[in-house]
Design an enzyme around this catalytic site. Structure first.
Site, PDB file in Angstrom:
ATOM      1  N   ARG A 123     -25.161 -72.503  51.533  1.00 15.77           N
ATOM      2  CA  ARG A 123     -24.673 -72.431  52.745  1.00 15.77           C
ATOM      3  C   ARG A 123     -24.152 -71.225  53.277  1.00 15.77           C
ATOM      4  O   ARG A 123     -22.865 -71.243  53.962  1.00 15.77           O
ATOM      5  CB  ARG A 123     -23.699 -73.554  53.000  1.00 15.77           C
ATOM      6  CG  ARG A 123     -24.238 -75.032  52.702  1.00 15.77           C
ATOM      7  CD  ARG A 123     -23.636 -76.151  53.288  1.00 15.77           C
ATOM      8  NE  ARG A 123     -24.565 -77.445  53.306  1.00 15.77           N
ATOM      9  CZ  ARG A 123     -24.515 -78.244  52.337  1.00 15.77           C
ATOM     10  NH1 ARG A 123     -23.817 -77.969  51.307  1.00 15.77           N
ATOM     11  NH2 ARG A 123     -25.142 -79.254  52.267  1.00 15.77           N
ATOM     12  N   LYS A 145     -26.648 -59.871  63.173  1.00 12.14           N
ATOM     13  CA  LYS A 145     -27.713 -60.582  63.446  1.00 12.14           C
ATOM     14  C   LYS A 145     -28.789 -60.430  62.288  1.00 12.14           C
ATOM     15  O   LYS A 145     -29.015 -59.235  61.642  1.00 12.14           O
ATOM     16  CB  LYS A 145     -28.688 -59.685  64.696  1.00 12.14           C
ATOM     17  CG  LYS A 145     -28.124 -60.203  66.080  1.00 12.14           C
ATOM     18  CD  LYS A 145     -28.854 -59.791  67.198  1.00 12.14           C
ATOM     19  CE  LYS A 145     -28.515 -59.917  68.477  1.00 12.14           C
ATOM     20  NZ  LYS A 145     -29.401 -59.616  69.678  1.00 12.14           N
ATOM     21  N   GLU A 187     -32.423 -44.950  69.213  1.00 19.69           N
ATOM     22  CA  GLU A 187     -31.483 -46.021  69.359  1.00 19.69           C
ATOM     23  C   GLU A 187     -29.916 -45.177  69.477  1.00 19.69           C
ATOM     24  O   GLU A 187     -29.322 -45.706  70.174  1.00 19.69           O
ATOM     25  CB  GLU A 187     -31.169 -46.852  68.234  1.00 19.69           C
ATOM     26  CG  GLU A 187     -32.559 -47.889  67.949  1.00 19.69           C
ATOM     27  CD  GLU A 187     -32.477 -49.350  68.842  1.00 19.69           C
ATOM     28  OE1 GLU A 187     -31.514 -49.460  69.377  1.00 19.69           O
ATOM     29  OE2 GLU A 187     -33.426 -50.018  68.589  1.00 19.69           O
ATOM     30  N   LYS A 229     -21.180 -49.863  69.065  1.00 20.65           N
ATOM     31  CA  LYS A 229     -21.889 -51.150  68.646  1.00 20.65           C
ATOM     32  C   LYS A 229     -20.891 -52.011  68.218  1.00 20.65           C
ATOM     33  O   LYS A 229     -20.623 -53.208  68.882  1.00 20.65           O
ATOM     34  CB  LYS A 229     -23.011 -51.109  67.686  1.00 20.65           C
ATOM     35  CG  LYS A 229     -23.494 -52.429  67.470  1.00 20.65           C
ATOM     36  CD  LYS A 229     -24.657 -52.586  66.955  1.00 20.65           C
ATOM     37  CE  LYS A 229     -25.254 -53.923  66.864  1.00 20.65           C
ATOM     38  NZ  LYS A 229     -26.733 -54.275  66.327  1.00 20.65           N
ATOM     39  N   GLU A 239     -23.973 -62.724  71.655  1.00 23.43           N
ATOM     40  CA  GLU A 239     -24.748 -62.225  72.863  1.00 23.43           C
ATOM     41  C   GLU A 239     -24.551 -63.380  73.985  1.00 23.43           C
ATOM     42  O   GLU A 239     -25.807 -63.701  74.319  1.00 23.43           O
ATOM     43  CB  GLU A 239     -25.980 -61.931  72.589  1.00 23.43           C
ATOM     44  CG  GLU A 239     -26.806 -60.949  73.456  1.00 23.43           C
ATOM     45  CD  GLU A 239     -28.156 -60.436  73.084  1.00 23.43           C
ATOM     46  OE1 GLU A 239     -27.960 -60.088  71.633  1.00 23.43           O
ATOM     47  OE2 GLU A 239     -29.072 -60.322  73.714  1.00 23.43           O
ATOM     48  N   ARG A 243     -23.264 -58.090  74.973  1.00 25.11           N
ATOM     49  CA  ARG A 243     -24.098 -57.532  73.919  1.00 25.11           C
ATOM     50  C   ARG A 243     -25.576 -57.187  74.270  1.00 25.11           C
ATOM     51  O   ARG A 243     -26.032 -56.403  73.692  1.00 25.11           O
ATOM     52  CB  ARG A 243     -24.257 -58.750  72.696  1.00 25.11           C
ATOM     53  CG  ARG A 243     -24.840 -58.181  71.552  1.00 25.11           C
ATOM     54  CD  ARG A 243     -24.410 -58.946  70.108  1.00 25.11           C
ATOM     55  NE  ARG A 243     -25.069 -58.443  69.020  1.00 25.11           N
ATOM     56  CZ  ARG A 243     -24.807 -58.446  67.824  1.00 25.11           C
ATOM     57  NH1 ARG A 243     -23.985 -59.427  67.382  1.00 25.11           N
ATOM     58  NH2 ARG A 243     -25.685 -58.153  66.978  1.00 25.11           N
ATOM     59  N   ASN A 247     -29.453 -53.892  74.496  1.00 25.00           N
ATOM     60  CA  ASN A 247     -31.012 -54.114  74.594  1.00 25.00           C
ATOM     61  C   ASN A 247     -31.521 -53.119  75.696  1.00 25.00           C
ATOM     62  O   ASN A 247     -32.622 -53.236  76.166  1.00 25.00           O
ATOM     63  CB  ASN A 247     -31.486 -55.378  75.146  1.00 25.00           C
ATOM     64  CG  ASN A 247     -31.309 -56.334  74.048  1.00 25.00           C
ATOM     65  OD1 ASN A 247     -31.504 -56.252  72.925  1.00 25.00           O
ATOM     66  ND2 ASN A 247     -30.808 -57.606  74.225  1.00 25.00           N
ATOM     67  N   HIS A 250     -35.121 -51.996  75.987  1.00 22.82           N
ATOM     68  CA  HIS A 250     -36.005 -52.956  74.982  1.00 22.82           C
ATOM     69  C   HIS A 250     -36.968 -53.935  75.787  1.00 22.82           C
ATOM     70  O   HIS A 250     -37.950 -54.316  75.148  1.00 22.82           O
ATOM     71  CB  HIS A 250     -34.960 -53.730  74.162  1.00 22.82           C
ATOM     72  CG  HIS A 250     -34.431 -53.186  73.124  1.00 22.82           C
ATOM     73  ND1 HIS A 250     -33.398 -52.024  73.215  1.00 22.82           N
ATOM     74  CD2 HIS A 250     -34.550 -53.094  71.387  1.00 22.82           C
ATOM     75  CE1 HIS A 250     -33.197 -51.517  72.136  1.00 22.82           C
ATOM     76  NE2 HIS A 250     -33.613 -52.245  71.034  1.00 22.82           N
ATOM     77  N   HIS A 254     -40.334 -53.459  74.322  1.00 27.09           N
ATOM     78  CA  HIS A 254     -41.099 -54.658  73.545  1.00 27.09           C
ATOM     79  C   HIS A 254     -42.355 -54.688  74.031  1.00 27.09           C
ATOM     80  O   HIS A 254     -43.362 -55.329  73.379  1.00 27.09           O
ATOM     81  CB  HIS A 254     -39.993 -55.849  73.693  1.00 27.09           C
ATOM     82  CG  HIS A 254     -39.094 -56.037  72.565  1.00 27.09           C
ATOM     83  ND1 HIS A 254     -37.836 -56.777  72.873  1.00 27.09           N
ATOM     84  CD2 HIS A 254     -38.864 -55.335  71.459  1.00 27.09           C
ATOM     85  CE1 HIS A 254     -37.160 -56.346  71.790  1.00 27.09           C
ATOM     86  NE2 HIS A 254     -37.610 -55.582  70.934  1.00 27.09           N
ATOM     87  N   HIS A 268     -40.654 -48.707  66.621  1.00 30.51           N
ATOM     88  CA  HIS A 268     -39.698 -49.445  67.632  1.00 30.51           C
ATOM     89  C   HIS A 268     -38.759 -48.618  68.452  1.00 30.51           C
ATOM     90  O   HIS A 268     -38.615 -48.662  69.652  1.00 30.51           O
ATOM     91  CB  HIS A 268     -38.918 -50.363  66.576  1.00 30.51           C
ATOM     92  CG  HIS A 268     -37.859 -50.948  67.505  1.00 30.51           C
ATOM     93  ND1 HIS A 268     -37.972 -51.981  68.352  1.00 30.51           N
ATOM     94  CD2 HIS A 268     -36.458 -50.728  67.539  1.00 30.51           C
ATOM     95  CE1 HIS A 268     -36.923 -52.307  68.817  1.00 30.51           C
ATOM     96  NE2 HIS A 268     -35.794 -51.511  68.216  1.00 30.51           N
TER      97      HIS A 268
HETATM   98  N1  GLY Z   1     -30.061 -54.869  67.912  1.00 34.57           N
HETATM   99  C1  GLY Z   1     -29.194 -55.598  69.120  1.00 34.57           C
HETATM  100  C2  GLY Z   1     -28.275 -56.276  68.688  1.00 34.57           C
HETATM  101  O1  GLY Z   1     -27.708 -56.230  67.554  1.00 34.57           O
HETATM  102  O2  GLY Z   1     -27.547 -57.052  69.476  1.00 34.57           O
END
Ligand code: GLY
Length: 378
Positions: A123, A145, A187, A229, A239, A243, A247, A250, A254, A268
């Protein structure tokens, strides 16, 4: 400057991102304060293991810390249920306990997979990110993430689980293939474009030197990226709003990655870089910024020797409708409407669903026509 720190102030989930050359050598002393016993479980991939696992072992051993390690295959395919199962079962077999610390040594695939394994093991156990690619240092290792891919799409299974510490050793970037380094730079450029015009200007002046190996410039670029960030993640950890600014590039990127089968036709960060140029093109067509802005974005990517147009992608691409259909499968679709990150200028991005699909189609059609023009024989 040899080392710098960005703090991510997330209440009881706060942590530091240490950035500098040679952190792997000092990993034991840096990780020791987090340990309840002198032992860590490290998960890495075969490519990174060959280059850095023994260095990590030596760094840990200098502080009397034992290391057990699992090496997984390199590549995006590792972000999958079978390897998640393998990682979790291995951690249980090794008797990793709730108070132990798991270490992710690698790029974005390893960081995401190991973070998710740590999130669900007993957990939730703590984990340390040691990102070894530029992309992982400036993006995926920070912000919590974690997850794996599903056959139905990338990153569809996962959890928010913040690391306890991130060690971004900029010396290891020297072992990257130049194309992988520049892909990560996509990035870095994104941060300037989305929220900091001064940083973008700094990159225009210093980008070529940092690509050539200037360590102080690399540390500064990683620091400013991670700081931006961290600021965004602290405002919007899960998000719900801001957040999504991360993107930028992206939605287009994508779609291009999907169109090229997530293969080495387009990495990427390369998709993100081309996507940023297209997002600025769309913004200019919508009258949000001047036409000089997309040209300036492309000029910087060109100066860095990076992909910036559809013409830079080898092989066939779908037509504009096909690319639009791929965009519609993006997970940023909300209530059936595509969400775009657009910009009122360099450093002034915002999130909107208020975009006419015909305009997006026109941008794609023109970009494809320019590609055909460049690629036509004779
Ligand atoms: N890579 C985008 C984020 O961490 O929200």
């Amino acid at each position: 400057m040899t080392q710098t720190t960005v703090h991510v102030p997330l209440d009881d989930r706060a942590y530091d991102v240490l950035i500098g050359a040679g952190l792997l050598d000092r990993s034991g002393a840096l990780i020791a304060p987090f340990l309840s016993r002198p032992r860590v479980a490290v998960i890495t991939d075969a490519n990174v293991a060959a280059l850095h696992l023994e260095g990590l072992r030596a760094g840990l051993s200098d502080a009397g810390i034992d290391m057990i390690a699992l090496t997984l295959p390199a590549g995006e395919g590792t972000k999958s249920w079978p390897h998640l199962t393998q990682a979790v079962e291995w951690l249980l077999e090794q008797k990793v306990e709730r108070r132990d610390v798991v270490v992710a040594l690698g790029g974005g695939v390893i960081g995401d997979l190991v973070g998710f394994a740590a999130a669900i093991l007993r957990r939730g156990v703590r984990f340390v990110q040691i990102p070894t690619t530029l992309l992982a240092q400036v993006d995926s290792s920070v912000g919590g993430k974690t997850g794996i891919n599903s056959p139905l799409g990338k990153n569809l299974i996962g959890a928010f689980h913040q690391p306890s510490l991130v060690l971004a050793d900029t010396a290891v970037l020297g072992t990257l293939d130049p194309r992988d380094f520049l892909s990560g730079y996509g990035e870095v450029a994104k941060y300037g474009l989305l929220g900091d015009a001064d940083f973008f200007e700094w990159l225009e002046a210093n980008g070529p030197a940092l690509a050539a190996g200037d360590m102080a410039a690399r540390i500064e670029a990683v620091r400013r990226s991670v700081q931006m960030k961290a600021d965004i993640v602290v405002r919007d950890e899960t998000e719900q709003g801001d957040r999504a600014l991360l993107n930028l590039g992206h939605t287009f990127g994508h779609a291009l990655e999907a169109a090229t089968g997530y293969s080495d036709r387009l990495l990427h960060g390369e998709g993100v870089a081309i996507g940023c140029a297209l997002a600025f093109e769309l913004s200019a067509r919508m009258g949000l910024c001047s036409q000089e802005e997309p040209s300036r974005v492309r000029a910087h990517l060109a100066a860095m020797g990076m992909k910036r147009d559809l013409a830079d992608i080898p092989g066939d691409l779908p037509d504009a409708d096909g690319l639009l259909a791929l965009m519609a499968q993006d997970k940023k679709v909300l209530d059936g409407k595509l969400r775009f990150i657009l910009a009122r200028g360099i450093g002034q991005a915002f999130v909107t669903s208020d975009v006419n699909p015909d305009l997006v189609r026109a941008v794609m059609r023109d970009a494809l026509a320019a590609r055909d023009g460049v690629r036509a024989p004779g």
